[in-house]
Design a protein around this motif. Sequence first.
Motif, short mmCIF file in Angstrom:
data_model
loop_
_atom_site.label_atom_id
_atom_site.label_comp_id
_atom_site.label_asym_id
_atom_site.label_seq_id
_atom_site.Cartn_x
_atom_site.Cartn_y
_atom_site.Cartn_z
N GLU A 76 -7.78 5.93 3.87
CA GLU A 76 -8.30 5.77 2.51
C GLU A 76 -7.57 4.66 1.75
O GLU A 76 -8.17 3.92 0.98
N LYS A 77 -6.25 4.53 1.98
CA LYS A 77 -5.48 3.46 1.34
C LYS A 77 -5.79 2.11 1.97
O LYS A 77 -5.90 1.10 1.28
N LYS A 115 -12.84 -3.68 2.05
CA LYS A 115 -13.64 -2.87 1.13
C LYS A 115 -15.14 -3.07 1.28
O LYS A 115 -15.92 -2.12 1.23
N THR A 128 -8.84 0.37 0.68
CA THR A 128 -8.81 -0.21 -0.67
C THR A 128 -8.53 -1.71 -0.64
O THR A 128 -8.70 -2.39 -1.65
N LEU A 131 0.81 -1.22 0.00
CA LEU A 131 0.00 0.00 0.00
C LEU A 131 0.84 1.27 0.00
O LEU A 131 0.32 2.37 -0.06
#
Length: 189
Positions: free
Chosen positions: A53-54, A62, A57, A37
Amino acid sequence: MGTTASQLSKDLLSEYQELTFLTKQEILLAHTRFTELVAKEERSSLSLRIPMEKILTMPELKSNPFRKRICYVFSTSERKDGSLTFEDFLDLLSAFSDSATLEIKSHYAFRIFDFDDDGTLDCGDLENLVNCLTGETDDTRLTPDEMRQLINNILEESDIDKDGTVNLSEFQHVISRSPDFVSSFKIVL
């Protein structure tokens, strides 16, 4: 895999294994997934903090309706922004591992569901919990009457001391009667 092993010393790997419910292989996989990441030039530091936010993913998070709360609960960031260090990430995976105890899993589930972080699950927390589970679209959202009835039912079943909230011990009592909880409260990389 060789670079991952060399980035985590044997001593550090052993220490992480002692402090978590994870095996050495799971820790190495977690390290690989965590460093994926991050940009290559930033990968050398274990104290590196990855923005929420990363983290969100990742396929394992998710689709989890509590993904943001999970990040907030496990983040040690002073800014309370949900960002995670590698050690925060290991704590998260450890609590969600198959080897974690019912007590550990229920403690973290309670913290995740305690949206206002006040140490109890009140009507607002329960409403947020239900909305996360049912989705917040017009098609899936409960009517105010349905929501009120459901929250009343939850409190009737869970609020042993009848103070209008569910505390940690009441929550753990309810969870202890739920055979599926331990097997469903997990994240596998």
